[in-house]
Write a protein that holds these residues in place. Sequence first.
Motif, PDB file in Angstrom:
ATOM      1  N   LYS A 156       1.085  -1.243  -0.294  1.00 24.84           N
ATOM      2  CA  LYS A 156      -0.138   0.425   0.118  1.00 24.84           C
ATOM      3  C   LYS A 156       0.107   1.408   0.104  1.00 24.84           C
ATOM      4  O   LYS A 156       2.164   1.327   0.832  1.00 24.84           O
ATOM      5  N   HIS A 159      -2.689   2.079  -4.519  1.00 31.03           N
ATOM      6  CA  HIS A 159      -2.171   3.412  -3.844  1.00 31.03           C
ATOM      7  C   HIS A 159      -2.770   4.254  -3.841  1.00 31.03           C
ATOM      8  O   HIS A 159      -4.122   3.866  -3.827  1.00 31.03           O
ATOM      9  N   GLY A 160      -2.814   5.127  -2.375  1.00 26.40           N
ATOM     10  CA  GLY A 160      -3.779   6.109  -2.006  1.00 26.40           C
ATOM     11  C   GLY A 160      -3.601   7.513  -2.511  1.00 26.40           C
ATOM     12  O   GLY A 160      -3.280   7.177  -3.865  1.00 26.40           O
ATOM     13  N   PRO A 178      -8.021   2.292  -4.759  1.00 28.11           N
ATOM     14  CA  PRO A 178      -8.914   1.309  -3.618  1.00 28.11           C
ATOM     15  C   PRO A 178     -10.439   2.454  -3.993  1.00 28.11           C
ATOM     16  O   PRO A 178     -11.137   2.541  -3.324  1.00 28.11           O
ATOM     17  N   GLY A 230      -7.435   3.550   1.588  1.00 23.61           N
ATOM     18  CA  GLY A 230      -6.230   2.443   0.688  1.00 23.61           C
ATOM     19  C   GLY A 230      -5.943   1.483   1.640  1.00 23.61           C
ATOM     20  O   GLY A 230      -5.679   0.383   1.366  1.00 23.61           O
TER      21      GLY A 230
END
Length: 245
Positions: free
Chosen positions: A8, A39-40, A144, A158
């Motif tokens: 993440k 990925h956020g 996400p 995320g």
Amino acid sequence: MKNLIVIKMGGNAGAELTPIFYQQLKQWRAAGKAVLLVHGGGNKISEYCEKLQLPVMKKDGIRITDAATLEITQMVLLGLIQPQILQQLASHQISAMGLNTITNASIQGEEIDPIAFGAVGKITHIHTALFETLLQDYVGVVAPLAQNQQGGRLNINGDNAAAEIATLLQAEALYLVTDVPGVLKEGRLISTITPTTAQQLQAENVIGCGMKPKINAAFYALEKGVPYVKICSNTFNEGTIFKED
């Protein structure tokens, strides 16, 4: 999925990760490991919301997502952050491919509490065969986001998304990469954390709202069978490793 590593990354991680990180990705791939990046983009989403004078609201570290915020979230994640990460990987000669649940329904979900959080969901199903096929030849990059049964879009935290995907794909390791070395107490890294020590740290207000979702996601993955879970600032750093009591 045998030999799968899920990582993440924060929204800024694509620009901040060092060449050593990309070298490690190459080494993992050469050793037969599959790699999936989740990925956020929280900071950038907040930035664009503020530019458009939309309220930025969070509860327990989870972004409250109305219809307008959801549009901004999708735009930032799929139109800005994911292409940047793919470009970074390409610049380091790493074959990668983005997964877009809006077009291939790779992630499905349901709302957790529409009244409290709006269009925020949890993952209920992933297109396992699609992930397994893709990850044979590419480093996967996924945002996400999910689709509900009606085809609507959902924003997923995320960290929660990465933990659930790692669980459903039976990953061997989950790394939650953030902008701090791991879980800290008085500036010192806590190298190992268990549910008991986590409760103690929360009682002492050591774990803030930003770290709480990561802690919860890490323990969720561990409890669901992911054998190695770590919060760190880079995958090769020491970080905080999660273990059962």
